[in-house]
Design a protein around this motif. Sequence first.
Motif, PDB file in Angstrom:
ATOM      1  N   HIS A  55       0.851  -1.199   0.000  1.00  0.00           N
ATOM      2  CA  HIS A  55       0.000   0.000   0.000  1.00  0.00           C
ATOM      3  C   HIS A  55       0.883   1.245   0.000  1.00  0.00           C
ATOM      4  O   HIS A  55       0.929   2.016   0.968  1.00  0.00           O
ATOM      5  N   VAL A 150     -10.026 -15.002  10.536  1.00  0.00           N
ATOM      6  CA  VAL A 150     -11.297 -14.670  11.179  1.00  0.00           C
ATOM      7  C   VAL A 150     -11.411 -13.156  11.273  1.00  0.00           C
ATOM      8  O   VAL A 150     -10.503 -12.490  11.781  1.00  0.00           O
ATOM      9  N   GLY A 151     -12.542 -12.604  10.805  1.00  0.00           N
ATOM     10  CA  GLY A 151     -12.760 -11.154  10.904  1.00  0.00           C
ATOM     11  C   GLY A 151     -13.088 -10.566   9.552  1.00  0.00           C
ATOM     12  O   GLY A 151     -12.709 -11.114   8.514  1.00  0.00           O
ATOM     13  N   GLY A 153     -12.631  -7.076   8.700  1.00  0.00           N
ATOM     14  CA  GLY A 153     -12.139  -5.702   8.634  1.00  0.00           C
ATOM     15  C   GLY A 153     -11.013  -5.587   7.615  1.00  0.00           C
ATOM     16  O   GLY A 153     -10.649  -6.569   6.945  1.00  0.00           O
ATOM     17  N   ALA A 156      -7.943  -7.968   7.975  1.00  0.00           N
ATOM     18  CA  ALA A 156      -8.174  -9.305   7.408  1.00  0.00           C
ATOM     19  C   ALA A 156      -7.890  -9.289   5.903  1.00  0.00           C
ATOM     20  O   ALA A 156      -7.283 -10.223   5.359  1.00  0.00           O
ATOM     21  N   ASP A 158      -5.849  -7.174   4.318  1.00  0.00           N
ATOM     22  CA  ASP A 158      -4.395  -7.029   4.137  1.00  0.00           C
ATOM     23  C   ASP A 158      -3.700  -8.386   4.229  1.00  0.00           C
ATOM     24  O   ASP A 158      -2.859  -8.749   3.397  1.00  0.00           O
ATOM     25  N   ARG A 197     -20.935 -11.966  10.554  1.00  0.00           N
ATOM     26  CA  ARG A 197     -22.235 -11.407  10.126  1.00  0.00           C
ATOM     27  C   ARG A 197     -22.533 -11.810   8.681  1.00  0.00           C
ATOM     28  O   ARG A 197     -21.727 -12.467   8.042  1.00  0.00           O
ATOM     29  N   GLY A 303      -9.556  -7.243  15.536  1.00  0.00           N
ATOM     30  CA  GLY A 303      -9.320  -5.965  16.200  1.00  0.00           C
ATOM     31  C   GLY A 303      -8.067  -5.988  17.070  1.00  0.00           C
ATOM     32  O   GLY A 303      -7.476  -7.045  17.305  1.00  0.00           O
ATOM     33  N   TYR A 304      -7.689  -4.799  17.492  1.00  0.00           N
ATOM     34  CA  TYR A 304      -6.464  -4.619  18.279  1.00  0.00           C
ATOM     35  C   TYR A 304      -6.799  -3.938  19.609  1.00  0.00           C
ATOM     36  O   TYR A 304      -7.783  -3.198  19.688  1.00  0.00           O
ATOM     37  N   TRP A 343      -5.108   5.640  18.659  1.00  0.00           N
ATOM     38  CA  TRP A 343      -5.769   4.386  19.029  1.00  0.00           C
ATOM     39  C   TRP A 343      -5.743   4.127  20.534  1.00  0.00           C
ATOM     40  O   TRP A 343      -6.638   3.488  21.060  1.00  0.00           O
ATOM     41  N   ALA A 348      -8.923   0.919  18.300  1.00  0.00           N
ATOM     42  CA  ALA A 348      -8.330   0.697  16.973  1.00  0.00           C
ATOM     43  C   ALA A 348      -9.369   0.861  15.876  1.00  0.00           C
ATOM     44  O   ALA A 348      -9.863  -0.115  15.311  1.00  0.00           O
ATOM     45  N   THR A 349      -9.725   2.103  15.588  1.00  0.00           N
ATOM     46  CA  THR A 349     -10.670   2.355  14.499  1.00  0.00           C
ATOM     47  C   THR A 349     -10.169   3.500  13.638  1.00  0.00           C
ATOM     48  O   THR A 349      -9.458   4.391  14.118  1.00  0.00           O
TER      49      THR A 349
HETATM   50  P1  NAP Z   1     -12.155  -3.886  12.430  1.00  0.00           P
HETATM   51  O1  NAP Z   1     -12.387  -3.049  11.240  1.00  0.00           O
HETATM   52  O2  NAP Z   1     -12.753  -3.449  13.721  1.00  0.00           O
HETATM   53  O3  NAP Z   1     -12.661  -5.355  12.082  1.00  0.00           O
HETATM   54  C1  NAP Z   1     -12.678  -6.366  13.048  1.00  0.00           C
HETATM   55  C2  NAP Z   1     -13.553  -7.496  12.555  1.00  0.00           C
HETATM   56  O4  NAP Z   1     -13.479  -8.547  13.499  1.00  0.00           O
HETATM   57  C3  NAP Z   1     -15.018  -7.111  12.417  1.00  0.00           C
HETATM   58  O5  NAP Z   1     -15.492  -7.640  11.215  1.00  0.00           O
HETATM   59  C4  NAP Z   1     -15.670  -7.826  13.601  1.00  0.00           C
HETATM   60  O6  NAP Z   1     -16.959  -8.259  13.321  1.00  0.00           O
HETATM   61  C5  NAP Z   1     -14.784  -9.052  13.699  1.00  0.00           C
HETATM   62  N1  NAP Z   1     -14.867  -9.680  15.016  1.00  0.00           N
HETATM   63  C6  NAP Z   1     -14.705  -9.113  16.231  1.00  0.00           C
HETATM   64  N2  NAP Z   1     -14.822 -10.028  17.188  1.00  0.00           N
HETATM   65  C7  NAP Z   1     -15.087 -11.199  16.576  1.00  0.00           C
HETATM   66  C8  NAP Z   1     -15.321 -12.522  17.023  1.00  0.00           C
HETATM   67  N3  NAP Z   1     -15.305 -12.820  18.322  1.00  0.00           N
HETATM   68  N4  NAP Z   1     -15.552 -13.474  16.094  1.00  0.00           N
HETATM   69  C9  NAP Z   1     -15.572 -13.194  14.789  1.00  0.00           C
HETATM   70  N5  NAP Z   1     -15.360 -11.958  14.296  1.00  0.00           N
HETATM   71  C10 NAP Z   1     -15.116 -10.971  15.187  1.00  0.00           C
HETATM   72  O7  NAP Z   1     -10.594  -4.084  12.770  1.00  0.00           O
HETATM   73  P2  NAP Z   1      -9.271  -4.252  11.886  1.00  0.00           P
HETATM   74  O8  NAP Z   1      -9.514  -4.962  10.623  1.00  0.00           O
HETATM   75  O9  NAP Z   1      -8.274  -4.799  12.853  1.00  0.00           O
HETATM   76  O10 NAP Z   1      -8.880  -2.758  11.521  1.00  0.00           O
HETATM   77  C11 NAP Z   1      -8.598  -1.782  12.542  1.00  0.00           C
HETATM   78  C12 NAP Z   1      -8.764  -0.396  11.929  1.00  0.00           C
HETATM   79  O11 NAP Z   1      -7.689  -0.155  11.004  1.00  0.00           O
HETATM   80  C13 NAP Z   1     -10.054  -0.265  11.141  1.00  0.00           C
HETATM   81  O12 NAP Z   1     -10.615   0.986  11.358  1.00  0.00           O
HETATM   82  C14 NAP Z   1      -9.579  -0.411   9.710  1.00  0.00           C
HETATM   83  O13 NAP Z   1     -10.408   0.234   8.770  1.00  0.00           O
HETATM   84  C15 NAP Z   1      -8.209   0.236   9.766  1.00  0.00           C
HETATM   85  N6  NAP Z   1      -7.372  -0.258   8.663  1.00  0.00           N
HETATM   86  C16 NAP Z   1      -7.389   0.427   7.516  1.00  0.00           C
HETATM   87  C17 NAP Z   1      -6.646  -0.031   6.433  1.00  0.00           C
HETATM   88  C18 NAP Z   1      -6.668   0.744   5.149  1.00  0.00           C
HETATM   89  O14 NAP Z   1      -7.186   1.848   5.122  1.00  0.00           O
HETATM   90  N7  NAP Z   1      -6.141   0.211   4.094  1.00  0.00           N
HETATM   91  C19 NAP Z   1      -5.894  -1.186   6.525  1.00  0.00           C
HETATM   92  C20 NAP Z   1      -5.908  -1.879   7.728  1.00  0.00           C
HETATM   93  C21 NAP Z   1      -6.649  -1.407   8.799  1.00  0.00           C
HETATM   94  P3  NAP Z   1     -18.260  -7.347  13.556  1.00  0.00           P
HETATM   95  O15 NAP Z   1     -18.294  -6.427  12.364  1.00  0.00           O
HETATM   96  O16 NAP Z   1     -19.344  -8.328  13.577  1.00  0.00           O
HETATM   97  O17 NAP Z   1     -18.048  -6.623  14.851  1.00  0.00           O
END
Ligand code: NAP
Length: 435
Positions: A55, A150-151, A153, A156, A158, A197, A303-304, A343, A348-349
């Motif tokens: 990226h 799993v996940g 977001g 996942a 990346d 979901r 998530g983190y 964060w 971590a959003t």
């Molecule tokens: P995320 O966007 O919060 O996604 C976490 C995922 O894990 C969600 O789909 C959540 O499902 C799922 N989840 C949580 N608990 C679970 C469980 N017990 N069992 C199954 N699934 C579960 O987190 P992330 O991917 O780590 O990203 C962190 C932040 O960094 C985000 O804001 C992301 O957009 C950003 N980021 C951006 C980029 C980019 O711009 N290129 C790259 C990487 C990261 P639910 O939806 O059902 O809660």
Amino acid sequence: MVTSTGLRVAVVGSGPAGIYTANELVTAHPDITVDIFERLPVPMGLLRYGVAPDHTAIKSAAAVFEDVLAHPAVRLFCNVEVGGALSVDDLRQRYHAVVYATGASTGERLGIPGEDLQGSHSAAAFVAWYNGHPDAAGFRLRTVRAVGVVGAGNVALDVARMLLKAPVELRCTDIPAPVLDELESSAVTDVHLFVRRGAADTKFTTKELRELGGLAGVDIVVDPAHVAGARSDGLPAAAARNLNLFHAWSERPLSQAPRRMHLHFEARPVAVLGADRVTAIRLERSAEPVSELSLDLLLRSIGYRPRPIAGVPSVDDTGTVPHRGHRVERDGEIAAGEYAVGWVKRGATGVLGTNRADAEETAAAILADHPALLRRLDGGDADVLVTLLAERGVTPLDYGAWQAIARSENELGARLGRTRVKLHEWEALLAAGRS
Ligand code: NAP
């Protein structure tokens, strides 16, 4: 060395949120100086160790961050752990304001049986590995065929993309040489993404999702039955765009590509299976019997959460620093001179740019408190910290050292017929920084 009779601010953490905050402060007022403390030997945090190597457009923010680090009112102290070599009180006694900007680097846990089996890791560990984080453990992919992620977001996505992308396309990135070697020897043929979901309710950014669909040599597998009932009317725009893409993929004929990306909706992992290492995952799916799927590696990307900082309070549920109006709370009261950003403050959003807006808000709180902060400390001198660190056997790496590391990485790239190639070991980074 910068000395100042004005406001002295310590920023703990040199990632995007910390650097954006430093920038806001030193450009707002000529009398503010900022010292940035970083546990690692190099700055940039999530930009260097979180954003995926391919990226490159996002990574280009590094140029902006370099300008901030080179600002005459900003000093960089890498290789200094706050909560380790320096205590939070060491900083509070010497700086008018301390800003916690340590991010969130620990992967959340699923809390299901088998999660700690060999071959089951957080995506955070995998991301750290492919980005050459000096604390990362190695990954071996040459005997791994099927990977579960799993996940739903962007992390996942990346992780899935890095597992599926043709390694030759990564040669133009700064990915460490041993990581590229391992990806070139990878036996991975199938990546399974488990989304708890439905297809109408995912958090992916559509741009990142489309990128997966465009990978050479990869088929995207979506069971039409799992998306058939989902309609985009009334959905938020991003969720609707994602759903349209899933529908299109479910109708696209498979091309017999050598690698596949499988999207499983409404698939909730309930156990990781295996005697001494991962061999399968057990899933509950709506309206379907419990099923099991063979896997060689499982990555949880759910998530983190922030790593605790010794001497700084944290909220049990989230690991974030408690705050009111960006000011840290201790025992329910605002602690004078302590702030949080990024964060570690909000969880971590958000994407990189979210931290810029966040830094503006935290910096605005500091600027609003400016007169009171100046009164908080009577005299004191941040420069005695350099002596203090020497007494404690710590040699910080400054901005000049970071430039030396960058030169070494460029030289390594040139030797390998690539552009810049990251150094990924503590000793190599420290040696390059001191050269
Ligand atoms: P995320 O966007 O919060 O996604 C976490 C995922 O894990 C969600 O789909 C959540 O499902 C799922 N989840 C949580 N608990 C679970 C469980 N017990 N069992 C199954 N699934 C579960 O987190 P992330 O991917 O780590 O990203 C962190 C932040 O960094 C985000 O804001 C992301 O957009 C950003 N980021 C951006 C980029 C980019 O711009 N290129 C790259 C990487 C990261 P639910 O939806 O059902 O809660």
